[in-house]
Design a protein around this motif. Structure first.
Motif, PDB file in Angstrom:
ATOM      1  N   THR A   8     -17.538 -64.138  57.811  1.00 22.84           N
ATOM      2  CA  THR A   8     -17.007 -63.310  56.725  1.00 22.84           C
ATOM      3  C   THR A   8     -17.839 -62.040  56.568  1.00 22.84           C
ATOM      4  O   THR A   8     -17.291 -60.940  56.410  1.00 22.84           O
ATOM      5  CB  THR A   8     -16.985 -64.112  55.402  1.00 22.84           C
ATOM      6  N   LEU A   9     -19.150 -62.174  56.610  1.00 26.30           N
ATOM      7  CA  LEU A   9     -20.022 -61.014  56.496  1.00 26.30           C
ATOM      8  C   LEU A   9     -19.778 -60.044  57.645  1.00 26.30           C
ATOM      9  O   LEU A   9     -19.648 -58.833  57.434  1.00 26.30           O
ATOM     10  CB  LEU A   9     -21.485 -61.473  56.485  1.00 26.30           C
ATOM     11  N   ARG A  10     -19.682 -60.551  58.859  1.00 32.11           N
ATOM     12  CA  ARG A  10     -19.452 -59.706  60.022  1.00 32.11           C
ATOM     13  C   ARG A  10     -18.109 -58.991  59.914  1.00 32.11           C
ATOM     14  O   ARG A  10     -17.992 -57.809  60.248  1.00 32.11           O
ATOM     15  CB  ARG A  10     -19.507 -60.566  61.303  1.00 32.11           C
ATOM     16  N   GLU A  11     -17.080 -59.695  59.457  1.00 27.69           N
ATOM     17  CA  GLU A  11     -15.762 -59.068  59.295  1.00 27.69           C
ATOM     18  C   GLU A  11     -15.817 -57.931  58.288  1.00 27.69           C
ATOM     19  O   GLU A  11     -15.180 -56.895  58.467  1.00 27.69           O
ATOM     20  CB  GLU A  11     -14.736 -60.113  58.866  1.00 27.69           C
ATOM     21  N   SER A  12     -16.601 -58.094  57.237  1.00 30.95           N
ATOM     22  CA  SER A  12     -16.696 -57.019  56.242  1.00 30.95           C
ATOM     23  C   SER A  12     -17.338 -55.777  56.855  1.00 30.95           C
ATOM     24  O   SER A  12     -16.963 -54.655  56.542  1.00 30.95           O
ATOM     25  CB  SER A  12     -17.472 -57.481  55.008  1.00 30.95           C
ATOM     26  N   PHE A  13     -18.320 -55.968  57.760  1.00 31.18           N
ATOM     27  CA  PHE A  13     -18.924 -54.819  58.442  1.00 31.18           C
ATOM     28  C   PHE A  13     -17.929 -54.148  59.379  1.00 31.18           C
ATOM     29  O   PHE A  13     -17.895 -52.934  59.491  1.00 31.18           O
ATOM     30  CB  PHE A  13     -20.157 -55.247  59.244  1.00 31.18           C
ATOM     31  N   ASP A  14     -17.148 -54.960  60.075  1.00 31.07           N
ATOM     32  CA  ASP A  14     -16.193 -54.415  61.034  1.00 31.07           C
ATOM     33  C   ASP A  14     -15.029 -53.702  60.360  1.00 31.07           C
ATOM     34  O   ASP A  14     -14.489 -52.743  60.891  1.00 31.07           O
ATOM     35  CB  ASP A  14     -15.638 -55.526  61.934  1.00 31.07           C
ATOM     36  N   LEU A  15     -14.618 -54.176  59.197  1.00 33.59           N
ATOM     37  CA  LEU A  15     -13.456 -53.614  58.518  1.00 33.59           C
ATOM     38  C   LEU A  15     -13.786 -52.395  57.670  1.00 33.59           C
ATOM     39  O   LEU A  15     -12.933 -51.553  57.441  1.00 33.59           O
ATOM     40  CB  LEU A  15     -12.774 -54.684  57.648  1.00 33.59           C
ATOM     41  N   GLU A  16     -14.986 -52.303  57.202  1.00 38.95           N
ATOM     42  CA  GLU A  16     -15.346 -51.203  56.320  1.00 38.95           C
ATOM     43  C   GLU A  16     -16.518 -50.440  56.912  1.00 38.95           C
ATOM     44  O   GLU A  16     -17.611 -50.956  57.009  1.00 38.95           O
ATOM     45  CB  GLU A  16     -15.740 -51.747  54.944  1.00 38.95           C
ATOM     46  N   SER A  17     -16.257 -49.192  57.285  1.00 37.96           N
ATOM     47  CA  SER A  17     -17.360 -48.395  57.802  1.00 37.96           C
ATOM     48  C   SER A  17     -17.922 -47.540  56.670  1.00 37.96           C
ATOM     49  O   SER A  17     -17.235 -47.203  55.706  1.00 37.96           O
ATOM     50  CB  SER A  17     -16.899 -47.522  58.965  1.00 37.96           C
ATOM     51  N   SER A  18     -19.168 -47.185  56.805  1.00 39.80           N
ATOM     52  CA  SER A  18     -19.863 -46.397  55.801  1.00 39.80           C
ATOM     53  C   SER A  18     -19.198 -45.039  55.626  1.00 39.80           C
ATOM     54  O   SER A  18     -18.878 -44.352  56.595  1.00 39.80           O
ATOM     55  CB  SER A  18     -21.315 -46.221  56.250  1.00 39.80           C
ATOM     56  N   THR A  19     -19.023 -44.623  54.387  1.00 44.43           N
ATOM     57  CA  THR A  19     -18.452 -43.285  54.146  1.00 44.43           C
ATOM     58  C   THR A  19     -19.416 -42.203  54.617  1.00 44.43           C
ATOM     59  O   THR A  19     -18.984 -41.131  55.018  1.00 44.43           O
ATOM     60  CB  THR A  19     -18.109 -43.095  52.655  1.00 44.43           C
TER      61      THR A  19
END
Length: 145
Positions: A8-19
């Motif tokens: 779940t943590l990894r998916e959140s990194f993959d789905l949301e990139s830093s603005t």
């Protein structure tokens, strides 16, 4: 368990990139720097490719044939039947030369006498030396057939 949480943590990194990263990339692209960077890379890759082709011509033209790519960073080298580049790999590593054995690209092993070379991150002097060392490995394997 732990694995679902990490997933779940990894998916959140993959789905949301830093603005911040998004803005930096947008600025880089907006200033037209990507085109200049790509042109520089293309020129460098072209020079490295030409160096590798010249080294192959000098060391292996009598026993091998290879692709002459119009782009990319790889050359495909075909060796005489009977050679197995997977079997030769450890000898190449001992001579500080690496390649991808052709068998990795074939389901039926029909390319076991071939190999793929990469020239993308190698200085011209190292390319010439590497091809010379690879030639020693190949000729040694041919001599033991």
């Amino acid at each position: 368990g732990l694995i679902p949480r990490i997933t779940t943590l990894r998916e959140s990194f993959d789905l949301e990139s830093s603005t911040l990263y998004q803005r930096a990339v947008a600025e880089y692209l907006g200033r037209g720097r990507l085109e200049a960077h790509l042109a520089a890379l293309s020129g460098a890759h072209g020079a490295r490719c030409a160096t590798m082709l010249g080294a192959l011509d000098a060391h292996l033209s009598d026993i091998a044939r290879w692709s002459r790519p119009q782009g990319g960073v790889f050359l495909w080298v075909s060796l005489p039947d009977g050679l197995d580049t997977t079997e030769m790999f450890n000898q190449a590593i001992q001579k500080k030369v690496a390649y991808i054995p052709g068998g990795a690209f074939s389901v039926h092993g029909s390319t076991r006498n071939a190999l793929r070379l990469n020239f993308s991150n190698v200085r011209p002097e190292a390319i010439r030396e590497g091809v010379a060392r690879l030639s020693e490995v190949i000729r040694g394997a041919l001599g033991s057939l």
